[in-house]
Motif scaffolding. Sequence first.
Motif, PDB file in Angstrom:
ATOM      1  N   UNK A   1       0.832  -1.206   0.000  1.00 30.24           N
ATOM      2  CA  UNK A   1       0.000   0.000   0.000  1.00 30.24           C
ATOM      3  C   UNK A   1       0.866   1.256   0.000  1.00 30.24           C
ATOM      4  N   UNK A   2       1.928   1.238   0.797  1.00 29.69           N
ATOM      5  CA  UNK A   2       2.824   2.399   0.846  1.00 29.69           C
ATOM      6  C   UNK A   2       3.467   2.632  -0.518  1.00 29.69           C
ATOM      7  N   UNK A   3       3.913   1.564  -1.148  1.00 31.76           N
ATOM      8  CA  UNK A   3       4.522   1.682  -2.469  1.00 31.76           C
ATOM      9  C   UNK A   3       3.542   2.193  -3.511  1.00 31.76           C
ATOM     10  N   UNK A   4       2.293   1.688  -3.440  1.00 32.46           N
ATOM     11  CA  UNK A   4       1.278   2.115  -4.402  1.00 32.46           C
ATOM     12  C   UNK A   4       0.986   3.604  -4.261  1.00 32.46           C
ATOM     13  N   UNK A   5       0.789   4.068  -3.029  1.00 26.15           N
ATOM     14  CA  UNK A   5       0.461   5.480  -2.826  1.00 26.15           C
ATOM     15  C   UNK A   5       1.645   6.382  -3.154  1.00 26.15           C
ATOM     16  N   UNK A   6       2.856   5.936  -2.850  1.00 24.39           N
ATOM     17  CA  UNK A   6       4.030   6.725  -3.200  1.00 24.39           C
ATOM     18  C   UNK A   6       4.178   6.827  -4.709  1.00 24.39           C
ATOM     19  N   UNK A   7       3.998   5.693  -5.405  1.00 21.35           N
ATOM     20  CA  UNK A   7       4.085   5.692  -6.868  1.00 21.35           C
ATOM     21  C   UNK A   7       2.995   6.570  -7.471  1.00 21.35           C
TER      22      UNK A   7
ATOM     23  N   UNK B   1      -4.107  28.929 -10.403  1.00 21.48           N
ATOM     24  CA  UNK B   1      -4.168  28.843  -8.941  1.00 21.48           C
ATOM     25  C   UNK B   1      -5.251  27.868  -8.497  1.00 21.48           C
ATOM     26  N   UNK B   2      -6.421  27.977  -9.130  1.00 21.18           N
ATOM     27  CA  UNK B   2      -7.538  27.105  -8.768  1.00 21.18           C
ATOM     28  C   UNK B   2      -7.195  25.646  -9.052  1.00 21.18           C
ATOM     29  N   UNK B   3      -6.602  25.409 -10.222  1.00 21.31           N
ATOM     30  CA  UNK B   3      -6.222  24.047 -10.583  1.00 21.31           C
ATOM     31  C   UNK B   3      -5.167  23.501  -9.624  1.00 21.31           C
ATOM     32  N   UNK B   4      -4.173  24.315  -9.304  1.00 21.89           N
ATOM     33  CA  UNK B   4      -3.116  23.891  -8.380  1.00 21.89           C
ATOM     34  C   UNK B   4      -3.685  23.623  -6.992  1.00 21.89           C
ATOM     35  N   UNK B   5      -4.645  24.407  -6.584  1.00 26.27           N
ATOM     36  CA  UNK B   5      -5.298  24.207  -5.283  1.00 26.27           C
ATOM     37  C   UNK B   5      -6.009  22.861  -5.235  1.00 26.27           C
ATOM     38  N   UNK B   6      -6.723  22.536  -6.305  1.00 24.89           N
ATOM     39  CA  UNK B   6      -7.429  21.258  -6.364  1.00 24.89           C
ATOM     40  C   UNK B   6      -6.452  20.083  -6.303  1.00 24.89           C
ATOM     41  N   UNK B   7      -5.331  20.222  -6.996  1.00 23.51           N
ATOM     42  CA  UNK B   7      -4.317  19.153  -6.968  1.00 23.51           C
ATOM     43  C   UNK B   7      -3.739  19.009  -5.562  1.00 23.51           C
ATOM     44  N   UNK B   8      -3.465  20.135  -4.926  1.00 26.24           N
ATOM     45  CA  UNK B   8      -2.918  20.119  -3.566  1.00 26.24           C
ATOM     46  C   UNK B   8      -3.880  19.442  -2.595  1.00 26.24           C
ATOM     47  N   UNK B   9      -5.150  19.769  -2.697  1.00 25.94           N
ATOM     48  CA  UNK B   9      -6.158  19.160  -1.826  1.00 25.94           C
ATOM     49  C   UNK B   9      -6.279  17.659  -2.083  1.00 25.94           C
ATOM     50  N   UNK B  10      -6.201  17.275  -3.358  1.00 18.91           N
ATOM     51  CA  UNK B  10      -6.278  15.850  -3.670  1.00 18.91           C
ATOM     52  C   UNK B  10      -5.075  15.104  -3.093  1.00 18.91           C
ATOM     53  N   UNK B  11      -3.901  15.718  -3.166  1.00 21.41           N
ATOM     54  CA  UNK B  11      -2.699  15.094  -2.597  1.00 21.41           C
ATOM     55  C   UNK B  11      -2.848  14.916  -1.092  1.00 21.41           C
ATOM     56  N   UNK B  12      -3.428  15.917  -0.423  1.00 19.38           N
ATOM     57  CA  UNK B  12      -3.668  15.807   1.022  1.00 19.38           C
ATOM     58  C   UNK B  12      -4.610  14.652   1.318  1.00 19.38           C
ATOM     59  N   UNK B  13      -5.649  14.489   0.488  1.00 14.72           N
ATOM     60  CA  UNK B  13      -6.590  13.389   0.679  1.00 14.72           C
ATOM     61  C   UNK B  13      -5.880  12.039   0.509  1.00 14.72           C
ATOM     62  N   UNK B  14      -4.959  11.957  -0.443  1.00 10.08           N
ATOM     63  CA  UNK B  14      -4.190  10.730  -0.625  1.00 10.08           C
ATOM     64  C   UNK B  14      -3.367  10.409   0.623  1.00 10.08           C
ATOM     65  N   UNK B  15      -2.714  11.426   1.157  1.00 10.39           N
ATOM     66  CA  UNK B  15      -1.886  11.226   2.357  1.00 10.39           C
ATOM     67  C   UNK B  15      -2.750  10.785   3.533  1.00 10.39           C
ATOM     68  N   UNK B  16      -3.901  11.443   3.709  1.00  5.69           N
ATOM     69  CA  UNK B  16      -4.811  11.076   4.799  1.00  5.69           C
ATOM     70  C   UNK B  16      -5.331   9.650   4.609  1.00  5.69           C
ATOM     71  N   UNK B  17      -5.683   9.309   3.362  1.00  7.78           N
ATOM     72  CA  UNK B  17      -6.156   7.951   3.067  1.00  7.78           C
ATOM     73  C   UNK B  17      -5.108   6.908   3.384  1.00  7.78           C
ATOM     74  N   UNK B  18      -3.855   7.188   2.982  1.00  4.71           N
ATOM     75  CA  UNK B  18      -2.768   6.259   3.292  1.00  4.71           C
ATOM     76  C   UNK B  18      -2.579   6.133   4.804  1.00  4.71           C
ATOM     77  N   UNK B  19      -2.700   7.268   5.520  1.00  2.00           N
ATOM     78  CA  UNK B  19      -2.513   7.246   6.975  1.00  2.00           C
ATOM     79  C   UNK B  19      -3.548   6.337   7.638  1.00  2.00           C
ATOM     80  N   UNK B  20      -4.816   6.469   7.240  1.00  2.00           N
ATOM     81  CA  UNK B  20      -5.870   5.658   7.851  1.00  2.00           C
ATOM     82  C   UNK B  20      -5.733   4.182   7.485  1.00  2.00           C
ATOM     83  N   UNK B  21      -5.331   3.910   6.246  1.00  2.00           N
ATOM     84  CA  UNK B  21      -5.108   2.514   5.840  1.00  2.00           C
ATOM     85  C   UNK B  21      -3.966   1.917   6.647  1.00  2.00           C
TER      86      UNK B  21
END
Length: 267
Positions: free
Chosen positions: A187-193, A232-252
Amino acid sequence: MKTAKLSNVYLIAVFIILYAPIFYLIFYSFNSGGAMRDFEGFTLEWYQEVFADTRLLIIVLNTFVIALLSSAISVIFGIAGALAIHYVRRRQPKNALLSLNNVLIVSPDVIIGASFLILFTIIGIKLGFVSVLLSHIAFSVPIVVIMVLPKLQEMSPTLIDAARDLGASSWHVLTRVIIPFIKPGIFAGFFMALTYSLDDFAVTFFVTGNGFSTLSVEIYSRARQGIALSINALSTLIFLFTILLVIGYYFINQRNNRTSTRSEGRG
């Protein structure tokens, strides 16, 4: 006590330096003034512009398809590579394989991208979806290997010996003993990749052909044309999605740790 306070101050300063430009970008993505100065009022116009851009939405889809496919394929090759390295008995060949695996991680992205561009040109692969996918798989596999190897090293050889004594075939040992044990590393490898693939620019820039693009390359191309708050708006959306990925990995990861603790307690 004084040293601890200085360490905390230093850590806070580092986080401010790292995150201040990002929050500055996010703040002005809501500016109705159309520029990154003189905040005139709150608006969602730039986000609406992003979602109304059909070409941009196709690029977003391309980016996620590439990221998911390359991460999934990289996990398969990464597990195979980690197993191959782990079961090499002699020290020198094992160290040599580890060094070769780490080359793509420590090498500059510009050199990797240029190398792939030359390779694809020589063998006749057209630049586009396939070339980007192959490149992302190539630099993601070593990441998966690095994540999976520590879990393999933690696994006791007696688990495999016990499975074989009970009549398990090599396939059953792999799928029912090894894979479940190293699942956190997978899982760690998948999320990092996945994260590396979504964020990559340098390698993708070299191997992207006409008619195909990813978000990082598109943002770079638009930024060269001048300041537009839709970036800016597009970059913000990408940043938020990356945060969601990190949070998802943390809970998993937390769930896997709780499962492992319960299994050890029952044992």
